[in-house]
Write a protein that holds these residues in place. Structure first.
Motif, PDB file in Angstrom:
ATOM      1  N   LEU B 277     112.273  66.814  25.349  1.00  0.00           N
ATOM      2  CA  LEU B 277     112.626  66.914  23.846  1.00  0.00           C
ATOM      3  C   LEU B 277     111.774  65.593  23.366  1.00  0.00           C
ATOM      4  O   LEU B 277     111.097  65.041  21.997  1.00  0.00           O
ATOM      5  N   ALA B 278     113.017  64.914  22.915  1.00  0.00           N
ATOM      6  CA  ALA B 278     112.977  62.985  22.387  1.00  0.00           C
ATOM      7  C   ALA B 278     111.721  62.862  23.429  1.00  0.00           C
ATOM      8  O   ALA B 278     110.852  61.951  22.437  1.00  0.00           O
ATOM      9  N   ILE B 279     111.691  62.124  24.511  1.00  0.00           N
ATOM     10  CA  ILE B 279     110.278  62.231  24.952  1.00  0.00           C
ATOM     11  C   ILE B 279     109.436  62.319  24.075  1.00  0.00           C
ATOM     12  O   ILE B 279     108.161  62.164  24.194  1.00  0.00           O
ATOM     13  N   ALA B 280     109.254  64.203  24.023  1.00  0.00           N
ATOM     14  CA  ALA B 280     107.743  64.734  23.943  1.00  0.00           C
ATOM     15  C   ALA B 280     108.121  64.028  22.148  1.00  0.00           C
ATOM     16  O   ALA B 280     106.810  63.549  21.422  1.00  0.00           O
ATOM     17  N   LYS B 281     109.015  63.802  21.153  1.00  0.00           N
ATOM     18  CA  LYS B 281     108.276  62.767  20.611  1.00  0.00           C
ATOM     19  C   LYS B 281     108.134  61.866  20.338  1.00  0.00           C
ATOM     20  O   LYS B 281     106.730  61.686  19.619  1.00  0.00           O
ATOM     21  N   GLU B 282     108.673  61.152  20.896  1.00  0.00           N
ATOM     22  CA  GLU B 282     108.084  59.937  21.054  1.00  0.00           C
ATOM     23  C   GLU B 282     106.536  59.594  21.226  1.00  0.00           C
ATOM     24  O   GLU B 282     105.879  58.978  20.956  1.00  0.00           O
ATOM     25  N   ILE B 283     106.381  60.868  22.179  1.00  0.00           N
ATOM     26  CA  ILE B 283     104.616  60.610  22.997  1.00  0.00           C
ATOM     27  C   ILE B 283     103.782  61.271  21.056  1.00  0.00           C
ATOM     28  O   ILE B 283     103.287  60.795  20.977  1.00  0.00           O
ATOM     29  N   VAL B 284     104.481  62.497  21.066  1.00  0.00           N
ATOM     30  CA  VAL B 284     103.741  62.267  19.784  1.00  0.00           C
ATOM     31  C   VAL B 284     103.959  61.811  18.305  1.00  0.00           C
ATOM     32  O   VAL B 284     102.659  61.379  17.679  1.00  0.00           O
ATOM     33  N   LYS B 318     116.381  52.568  24.913  1.00  0.00           N
ATOM     34  CA  LYS B 318     115.239  51.983  25.407  1.00  0.00           C
ATOM     35  C   LYS B 318     114.765  52.664  26.481  1.00  0.00           C
ATOM     36  O   LYS B 318     113.519  52.380  27.067  1.00  0.00           O
ATOM     37  N   ARG B 319     115.401  53.556  26.727  1.00  0.00           N
ATOM     38  CA  ARG B 319     115.009  54.198  28.333  1.00  0.00           C
ATOM     39  C   ARG B 319     114.323  54.628  28.133  1.00  0.00           C
ATOM     40  O   ARG B 319     113.244  55.515  28.763  1.00  0.00           O
ATOM     41  N   ILE B 320     114.560  56.168  26.952  1.00  0.00           N
ATOM     42  CA  ILE B 320     113.629  57.158  26.352  1.00  0.00           C
ATOM     43  C   ILE B 320     112.422  57.051  25.734  1.00  0.00           C
ATOM     44  O   ILE B 320     111.990  57.301  26.811  1.00  0.00           O
ATOM     45  N   ARG B 321     111.877  55.408  25.608  1.00  0.00           N
ATOM     46  CA  ARG B 321     111.145  54.974  24.860  1.00  0.00           C
ATOM     47  C   ARG B 321     110.136  54.399  26.231  1.00  0.00           C
ATOM     48  O   ARG B 321     109.092  55.117  26.107  1.00  0.00           O
ATOM     49  N   HIS B 322     111.182  53.833  27.235  1.00  0.00           N
ATOM     50  CA  HIS B 322     109.935  53.220  28.162  1.00  0.00           C
ATOM     51  C   HIS B 322     109.796  54.614  29.399  1.00  0.00           C
ATOM     52  O   HIS B 322     108.444  54.789  29.521  1.00  0.00           O
ATOM     53  N   ILE B 323     110.652  55.292  29.296  1.00  0.00           N
ATOM     54  CA  ILE B 323     110.048  56.808  30.057  1.00  0.00           C
ATOM     55  C   ILE B 323     108.868  57.381  29.681  1.00  0.00           C
ATOM     56  O   ILE B 323     107.729  57.919  29.736  1.00  0.00           O
TER      57      ILE B 323
ATOM     58  N   LYS D 255     119.660  44.452  41.573  1.00  0.00           N
ATOM     59  CA  LYS D 255     120.330  45.254  40.784  1.00  0.00           C
ATOM     60  C   LYS D 255     120.436  45.525  39.287  1.00  0.00           C
ATOM     61  O   LYS D 255     119.438  45.076  38.511  1.00  0.00           O
ATOM     62  N   GLY D 256     120.934  46.885  38.618  1.00  0.00           N
ATOM     63  CA  GLY D 256     120.663  47.252  37.348  1.00  0.00           C
ATOM     64  C   GLY D 256     119.115  47.500  36.753  1.00  0.00           C
ATOM     65  O   GLY D 256     118.693  46.786  35.290  1.00  0.00           O
ATOM     66  N   HIS D 257     118.582  47.931  38.438  1.00  0.00           N
ATOM     67  CA  HIS D 257     117.324  48.495  37.641  1.00  0.00           C
ATOM     68  C   HIS D 257     117.247  49.811  36.775  1.00  0.00           C
ATOM     69  O   HIS D 257     116.656  49.844  35.893  1.00  0.00           O
ATOM     70  N   GLY D 258     118.379  50.402  37.018  1.00  0.00           N
ATOM     71  CA  GLY D 258     118.355  52.071  35.773  1.00  0.00           C
ATOM     72  C   GLY D 258     117.926  51.434  34.247  1.00  0.00           C
ATOM     73  O   GLY D 258     118.108  51.722  33.509  1.00  0.00           O
ATOM     74  N   SER D 259     119.810  50.349  34.454  1.00  0.00           N
ATOM     75  CA  SER D 259     120.179  50.314  33.019  1.00  0.00           C
ATOM     76  C   SER D 259     119.194  49.187  32.190  1.00  0.00           C
ATOM     77  O   SER D 259     119.482  48.832  30.875  1.00  0.00           O
ATOM     78  N   SER D 260     118.006  48.422  33.192  1.00  0.00           N
ATOM     79  CA  SER D 260     117.230  47.391  32.210  1.00  0.00           C
ATOM     80  C   SER D 260     116.418  48.219  31.409  1.00  0.00           C
ATOM     81  O   SER D 260     116.263  47.467  30.464  1.00  0.00           O
ATOM     82  N   HIS D 261     116.773  49.634  31.774  1.00  0.00           N
ATOM     83  CA  HIS D 261     115.505  50.365  30.747  1.00  0.00           C
ATOM     84  C   HIS D 261     116.650  51.030  30.206  1.00  0.00           C
ATOM     85  O   HIS D 261     116.284  51.369  28.949  1.00  0.00           O
ATOM     86  N   GLY D 262     117.890  51.230  29.957  1.00  0.00           N
ATOM     87  CA  GLY D 262     118.446  51.947  29.742  1.00  0.00           C
ATOM     88  C   GLY D 262     119.912  51.633  28.818  1.00  0.00           C
ATOM     89  O   GLY D 262     120.196  50.298  28.467  1.00  0.00           O
TER      90      GLY D 262
END
Lengths: 170, 753, 443, 262
Positions: B277-284, B318-323, D255-262
């Motif tokens: 849902l957080a990803i959905a919220k980002e998209i919305v 950052k990762r959520i936003r990236h996804i 290395k660290g690919h996964g966490s580079s976004h996170g």
């Protein structure tokens, strides 16, 4: 002393040959086991000149030649010679809907991948391996079916890949 | 040498050989037998293989298979190349179905219980006796006017067999058909119906997607339709011409599927829905979603802000936003939700969240997204709705409301959580009739066993679910004569129905299930234009269908618009993560029981091939294990292979430890499928069953047990473990064994050809 | 040996063959029973049930049997090679020990050859490794190092037997002349009618010299070939160019040590103090010292080349052998017994101490056995694909057969000392002083 | 003298396979796309079913005597949460310069005219040399006479020999299927064409990671895949010249690919 040695050698020879005899008990040239029905190839293939593949219907198409199915036997013997005791035996099997437990005269070990089809297609006669079956009352083995015997023929006809192991063994 | 000796030697040799041969002929079997056919079958040439199209029933996916038959024996099961789902491919369980057919531990004929319940002491009886006994019981029940006390417990029965069983039940006067399978996707169906209004499971078009975001869907080994989905996966990776699809997997444990993902997002267990849902919220919020109901979506999703989601799910902002960015910008993209999101106490909510995500990203009803399946061949109705579940049966049994139980091919005594006490409840049932082919834990409780055929001996059909966008009906035909004295389940029903008489008899117009099936198909043929157009007469159609393995018409695929409205999903969206039993202070670790590739819910455990098949990830054979992160293992003082005691508030099990980097430090995972008390020589007495220590938490909307719903604690046990794993070393040591190219480089280099 | 008379030599040697104490019988029966039970029984069980009774597994297909095979081949290098070299270099101290040493050769080759059959999956088909014309038109693969083995070992065994037999003919004649009863016809037969004429001595000397020359390159080649069984593979830790000299040196090393051990026993039990003197031990121990240094050098080279190559596979083999228990214990024990303990022989005093000789030589044999064991047990479990790595532990059957082989060897040797003159009568007499035949030069 | 030598040489060579290491009539080749392979092990079960592989049980599995001719090897790298699991199916590589063929004293394993590394079970005497020399650890040995619990033996494929105790075996590229295809082709008077032969593993692979065919045929699927820039062969530096071609997995290993976004 000397007698002892001689006797010992005799014993050794006896034991060894006893073992050899045991091993070849079901795979020697001339083997002709008694069959459940005293079927005569001489009458069928010889006198009446029925072609081999009239009964052994798979020989052209498959690895095995196939024993004739009981229906095929009965096809003729419903009318022919129905009173003979052997035919009565056959009819008995048919009535009981029981296949006839023929005993294999020519049997190859599991690691040999022999196919009738290729040999028939190459124009070999059945008699080349099975002997003059049309003259036999009871089928007798005429060939050793050993590898050397196979190869002799493969060399004679200059078979392509005829001496490759994987041609017969997989 | 003297001549005398020579002659002696020769003599000894001759006598020896002669005696040896005599001896050999006397005691050896007289040579192999040459057994001819009585009447030669037309299409059979001995030694040449024939292939018959049929249906795989090892899991509910319903793949079409070809069975290789030589000399009357099934030799191999392969995928049916014409079949739209299996496409000539087959998974481990499907191929191992052969060993279910030829399993030495099958029930070899009808049996009546002799000893106490569960004592496995049975005596063989004849079929007439068996059916007679069942009929007597049925008549007794209906004489008392308690016809609705008959329960039929079965997995989803596909196609006309299910219909026949329903007819029988209806004819007899009972509406209590309980469909149960540990993994039967009831949550998924419910969520899809609730959010999108479709009843059949839609087609998830992995093949054509360019960005796959999977929430705990282990489709490479067990989820939904592993063969079909894996085929799609292969095409997604290297089949396309426009580039390689990206694949991100969200789950706390690195499953086989996650191992193939480009990115693995180990969100905290139970929070995947929040993440979705957080990803959905980002998209919305980013303005990607252009629907007219934007505002209501914004409102609905407003609680799922990045900081909240990041805190709850343990995934970086950052990762959520990236996804989110990748998910909406890569077209088409697809989100799927598997057991890893539906297995929580609020499983339906999680799957609804995935649907929301697909909706806001615009993935519904498009190629490479989620495609609705058209109506099935029965006409009009979507394949399935969610009926009463196993908990209903257990409660009814406890309250002695079950007078007679028919049980077929599922094993609730094994596949329900220990605290549900299914076996105890079933002991309350006065008379249990089992149609199972194996003496498993549930069948052992039965009073009479009427063993049914396996799929290779039986007629049947299945309307594949999920279908690949168009309806697929797969026909099952007997490919070998039955190995034991078993009968087709359809025939058993017909037999009982006819014996019972009355309406039940009236509902059984045909004498055998085979004729029933053909007659039913004749009706379908008359109704369906596609079918009647395909061939001239029904007979030719039927022959072609049997040869082809079923009926499907790709042209029948209809594009259907799908959407999710805020109104329908609002009540399923919750801000809270899933609940777990057990105090986190006392039980610090989340427990994830999961379906193992070979055994699924335990049904494969009696198949030696599958027992000896190393688990795709851990490579353990003939056993189960508990996966623990190395950090946690160090803290607990356990090493690879040590025995550990896993204790939840509901019990404890012993299991060897598998130290695994691919699992969250606050989580442990145990595969389901082992430790059968009864199920044949290959399955019995090995491993640990995590179901034993689960709470009987169900999602009340669907009566599905939440598998991921308890916390556990782990303690080392001094008993030596006997974990056997095939990979002792999993370090490549820089030897370049599995070589890789970076994701960016591949298509640049190969673009010229 | 100057103070021994001709007659004494004859009497002493023949006495060992005719006078038997109960201790001998106890030893012989023990060895025979143990060999039958431990080897014969275990082997029969293995043939019946299958190679599965061993601890062999998928990467480690060669185990303790191959180690034993190499070990016994190594022991065989003591006698014949040593005897031949010493004969050609005309070293006088060879005479009283070479007969037993050659017997050791024959028996250990026999034991080693049997280990090949023990090791085979289908030993009853062993004759398929022989190149003989058959109707099946099958042939053998001459590029296979295993085929090299078949030829090398059968040739070596034949030559060793001939070498041993030729050297014994005059002695057998001497025995023939001194025994009575049932022994007489046997030795008459074995002595081939030797009368001791000038011509007979001449031809014996000729042929013996020929075989001595012939057997040296043969012996060297045999162990080189055995090393190629390993070196021709591509298994890290096995495919070493240095393996041939490594094996030959190791063979002579272990063989000499075996001779020292057996000489001590022989000397003690057959009361041969007069013939096998401290001088012999002194010389043999010097030889051991030299071989030890050579062996150590090659060992260092081997480790160094692995270390210098610095590839993942080589490093792993070294690590597995040198630093991972249990093999690391064995490895360092081997270094102690083979490289460090023989250094004691620098001192003459220790070379002439029976106790030190026995301890060190037994140590060397243990160490050399370990070396052979480590060669297979530390390389095959660590091949190229780490996923298939799997260690090897010998099973009870394998250990039983290994132990049985020592009893088997001891049994053969015990029989030998009874039926064969275990010290060369005529050559010892040469040492005593009077030349036996015309033109013979005393060394 | 030279005449005798030539004769002898001819005689010796006649025992040797003609065409050995020369151009083969077919060149059976397998291409394994590691980017498609998802490690599901369907190929492993297919191989068990096709080739009569025995199940050995837990104890023998423990000492690494499992029979699978094809196995999935997995290599796990990195620490949580940057874990990478890499799969590779490994079967007999049918090397053109096969170390095993060098070792066998009795030609029980040799190269045939299709470029296959053939194992002749009934010629094997069990010296283990081939398996020891094999750099890919793909050879399996019949430690015992394996039994199938009745009626499981009814499933056994009659086209494939059931091996006896003391015999070495390995992946044959499903030579029995090649034989059937050749047989059919011969009946129809043509060469075996692409798609005629499917190995059991290829046939079952749900992701289509495995492709099998004739490399001599320039239009076959394998010929085309073999030209891929992702091509490599396993342990190529050993110069065994394998017939199995792998296509590299597409994967970011940094290395660290996964966490580079996170």
């Amino acid at each position: 002393m000397k007698n002892l040695i001689v006797n010992f050698i005799i014993l050794v020879i006896f034991v060894v040959t006893l073992g050899v005899g045991y091993l070849i008990a079901d795979q020697y040239i001339g083997r002709a086991p008694e069959q459940p029905i005293n079927f005569s190839h001489k009458i069928h293939a010889g006198t009446n000149e029925i072609p081999c593949m009239y009964c052994h219907i798979y020989a052209e198409r498959a690895k095995v030649s196939g024993a004739p199915n009981v229906q095929r036997c009965m096809g003729c013997h419903k009318i022919i010679k129905t009173e003979s005791p052997e035919i009565k035996k056959l009819a008995g099997y048919w009535e009981r809907q029981e296949p006839i437990p023929w005993i294999k005269v020519h049997n190859l070990p599991d690691h040999v991948d022999f196919t009738h089809k290729r040999h028939i297609k190459a124009g070999r006669k059945c008699q080349e391996c099975h002997g003059p079956v049309e003259t036999m009352d009871r089928v007798t083995r005429v060939a050793s079916l050993k590898m050397g015997w196979c190869l002799k023929c493969h060399a004679k006809y200059n078979v392509k890949n005829g001496r490759e192991c994987w041609t017969c063994h997989i | 040498m003297k001549r005398r000796y020579f002659l002696k030697f020769i003599g000894a040799g001759g006598i020896g050989t002669g005696l040896g041969m005599l001896f050999g002929q006397a005691i050896k079997p007289p040579g192999a037998k040459l057994i001819p056919y009585l009447i030669p079958p037309e299409d059979v040439i001995p030694g040449l293989a024939n292939y018959y199209a049929s249906l795989c029933t090892q899991c509910p996916a319903g793949c079409g298979v070809l069975v290789k038959i030589m000399d009357g024996r099934a030799k191999k099961v392969e995928g049916n190349p014409l079949h739209p789902v299996s496409g000539g491919k087959l998974c481990v369980r499907g191929q191992a179905g052969l060993q279910a057919l030829y399993n030495p531990d099958r029930v070899q004929g009808p049996m009546r219980r002799k000893g106490a319940r569960g004592s496995t002491s049975f005596e063989p009886i004849s079929w007439e006796e068996a059916i007679g006994e069942v009929t007597t019981r049925l008549n007794d029940l209906s004489a008392k006017g308690e016809s609705d006390k008959l329960y039929f417990l079965t997995p989803e029965l596909g196609g006309h067999l299910g219909k026949l069983a329903d007819d029988f039940m209806a004819g007899y006067g009972s509406s209590n058909t309980i469909k149960y399978d540990l993994f039967d996707y009831r949550n998924l169906r419910y969520a899809n119906r609730a959010s999108m209004g479709i009843k059949a499971i839609p087609h998830y078009d992995i093949e054509n997607t360019k960005y796959l975001l999977s929430f705990g869907a282990d489709f490479a080994s067990t989820w939904l339709s592993p063969v079909g989905m894996s085929r799609g996966y292969g095409e997604m990776r290297q089949g396309g011409h426009t580039g390689r699809g990206k694949f991100v997997q969200v789950e706390p444990r690195l499953s086989l599927t996650a191992a193939n993902a480009d990115e693995w997002v180990p969100a905290k267990p139970g929070t995947e829905a929040v993440l979705a849902l957080a990803i959905a919220k980002e998209i919305v919020d980013s303005g990607h979603y252009k629907g007219s109901d934007l505002k209501t979506w914004k409102k609905l999703l407003s609680p799922f802000g990045l900081s909240y989601a990041s805190e709850v799910t343990d995934v970086d902002k950052k990762r959520i936003r990236h996804i989110a960015k990748e998910f909406m910008s890569t077209r088409p993209s697809l989100a799927v939700g598997g057991e890893g999101i539906s297995g929580y106490s609020n499983g339906v909510s999680g799957l609804v969240a995935v649907n929301i995500l697909n909706h806001v990203a615009g993935n519904l009803g498009i190629k490479g997204g989620v495609q609705a399946n058209s109506n099935d061949l029965f006409g009009g109705n979507d394949a399935d709705t969610v009926g009463a579940g196993i908990q209903t049966l257990i409660n009814a049994a406890k309250e002695s409301k079950v007078g007679l139980l028919f049980h077929y091919n599922n094993n609730p005594a094994f596949t329900t959580p220990g605290s549900a006490k299914a076996a105890d409840a079933l002991k309350n049932v006065p008379f249990i009739v089992s149609f199972s082919s194996f003496l498993d834990e549930t069948t052992a409780l039965s009073d009479i066993i009427l063993p049914s055929h396996t799929s290779f001996e039986d007629w049947g059909d299945d309307f594949t679910n999920p279908a690949p966008g168009f309806q697929v009906a797969t026909i099952m035909q007997p490919v070998v004569s039955s190995v034991y004295k078993t009968r087709s389940l359809g025939d058993i029903f017909i037999g009982i129905g006819k014996a019972v008489g009355g309406t039940a008899k009236a509902k059984m117009p045909n004498d055998t299930f085979a004729t029933h099936l053909k007659a039913s198909w004749k009706r379908l043929y008359a109704k369906d234009k596609g079918m009647s157009a395909s061939s001239f007469t029904f007979e030719t159609f039927w022959r072609e269908t049997l040869a082809r393995g079923g009926w499907w018409n790709e042209k029948s695929a209809k594009k259907r618009k799908l959407s999710v409205s805020t109104r329908s999903v609002a009540r399923h969206v919750s801000k809270e993560p899933a609940k777990f039993e057990g105090e986190s202070s006392k039980y610090p670790l989340y427990l994830l029981p999961y379906a193992q590739a070979g055994h699924l819910d335990g049904r494969g455990a009696n198949i030696p091939w599958l027992q000896e098949l190393p688990d795709p990830i851990t490579s353990v054979v003939w056993d189960s294990w508990v996966e623990i992160n190395p950090k946690t293992a160090k803290r607990l003082g356990v090493k690879m292979g040590d025995m550990a005691e896993i204790e939840s508030p509901f019990g404890k099990v012993l299991s060897p430890v598998y130290v695994y980097e691919g699992i969250r430090p606050d989580t442990v995972a145990i595969p389901i499928g082992q430790v059968h008390k009864l199920y044949g020589r290959y399955a019995e007495k090995r491993g640990a069953n995590p179901l034993e220590i689960l709470p009987s938490t169900v999602d009340t909307r669907t009566e599905v047990y939440a598998l991921n719903s308890t916390r556990v604690r782990i303690a080392k046990v001094s008993r030596p473990g006997d974990l056997v794993k095939m990979d002792v070393y999993t370090d490549e040591l820089g030897r370049g064994i599995v070589q890789t190219v970076p994701t960016g480089g591949q298509f640049k280099k190969s673009s010229h050809h | 040996m100057e103070n021994i008379s001709y007659n004494e030599v004859n009497e002493d040697v023949v006495r060992t063959m005719t006078h038997t104490t109960w201790k001998y019988w106890v030893a012989l029966v023990t060895c025979a029973v143990m060999a039958t039970v431990l080897w014969g029984g275990a082997w029969a069980y293995q043939i019946y049930v299958g190679q599965g009774v061993t601890g062999l597994n998928t990467p480690t297909f060669w185990g303790i049997y191959l180690a034993n095979f190499v070990f016994w081949i190594g022991i065989s290098h003591s006698g014949t090679l040593l005897s031949a070299i010493l004969f050609i270099t005309a070293t006088p101290w060879r005479r009283s020990i070479y007969r037993s040493a050659e017997a050791i050769t024959f028996f250990s080759v026999l034991t080693a050859a049997l280990f090949i059959f023990v090791h085979m999956g289908r030993p009853w088909n062993f004759y398929w490794t022989m190149p003989y014309p058959t109707t099946r038109q099958l042939w053998v693969n001459f590029t296979s190092p295993i085929m090299f083995d078949v030829f090398a070992i059968s040739t070596y065994m034949t030559s060793s037997v001939i070498f041993l037999y030729f050297g014994s003919i005059p002695d057998l004649a001497a025995v023939r002349d001194r025994v009575t009863g049932w022994r007489k016809p046997i030795y008459t037969y074995l002595a081939l009618g030797w009368r001791g004429t000038e011509a007979e001595w001449h031809w014996l000397s000729k042929s013996y010299t020929f075989f001595a020359v012939f057997i040296i390159p043969l012996a060297v080649s045999v162990h080189s070939i055995v090393s190629w069984d390993f070196a021709l593979s591509m298994v890290p830790g096995l495919n070493k160019t240095i393996f041939a000299p490594y094996f030959v040196v190791g063979a002579i090393f272990s063989g000499t040590a075996a001779i020292v051990t057996l000489m001590v026993i022989l000397r003690k039990s057959l009361k041969f103090e007069k013939y096998i003197t401290m001088m012999h031990f002194d010389k043999l121990c010097l030889l051991l010292l030299v071989m030890s240094l050579l062996w150590s050098y090659i060992n260092v080279v081997e480790v160094f080349s692995d270390w210098y190559a610095n590839t993942s596979v080589e490093n792993e083999t070294l690590r597995y052998r040198m630093f991972m228990p249990p093999h690391s214990y064995m490895y360092w024990l081997m270094i102690i017994t083979n490289s460090i303990m023989p250094l004691l022989f620098i001192f003459k005093k220790l070379r002439t101490s029976i106790f030190v000789c026995v301890v060190v030589s037994i140590g060397i044999n243990v160490g050399m056995w370990i070396e052979r064991y480590l060669i297979v047990a530390t390389t095959l479990p660590r091949k190229y694909l780490p996923n298939m790595w799997h260690g090897y532990t010998p099973s009870l059957i394998e250990i039983s057969i290994t132990v049985g082989s020592f009893f088997f060897f001891a049994m053969l040797f015990l029989i030998f000392v009874k039926v064969w003159p275990s010290v060369s009568i005529y050559e010892v007499k040469e040492d005593i002083g009077i030349p036996m035949r015309k033109g013979f030069k005393r060394h | 003298m030279s005449g005798i030598l030539t004769k002898l040489k001819d005689k010796l060579q006649s025992y040797r396979v003609p065409g050995y290491r020369t151009k083969f009539e077919y060149k059976w080749t397998m291409v394994v796309d590691l980017d498609r392979c998802n490690g599901c092990e369907a190929c492993v079960v297919a191989c068990y079913a096709e080739n009569n592989l025995p199940v050995v049980g837990k104890r023998d599995c423990d000492i690494s005597r499992r029979f699978s001719w094809i196995r999935i090897e997995r290599y796990i790298e990195g620490e949580y949460p940057d874990v990478k699991v890499k799969f590779i199916p490994i079967m007999c590589q049918h090397c053109d310069a096969a170390p095993c063929e060098l070792g066998c004293p009795v030609y029980a394993t040799y190269h045939n005219q299709d470029g296959l590394n053939v194992q002749v079970y009934n010629r094997c005497v069990g010296t283990f040399t081939c398996a020891t020399y094999c750099t890919y650890d793909v050879r399996r040995f019949n430690w015992f006479t394996y039994k199938w619990d009745s009626p499981l033996e009814q499933q056994l494929n009659p086209d494939v020999t059931v091996r006896e105790m003391g015999v070495m075996e390995k992946c044959t590229f499903c030579i029995q299927r090649i034989r059937v295809a050749k047989d059919t082709a011969k009946d129809e008077g043509r060469k075996v064409t692409d798609g005629d032969v499917q190995t059991a593993c290829m046939q079952s692979c749900p992701t289509d990671a495995i492709t099998f065919g004739d490399l001599n045929d320039p239009n076959s699927k394998v010929s085309k895949l073999a030209k891929s820039p992702r091509r490599y062969r396993l342990l190529e530096e050993l110069n065994t010249d394998p017939s199995v071609i792998y296509l590299k997995r597409v994967m970011d290993e940094k290395k660290g690919h996964g966490s580079s976004h996170g």
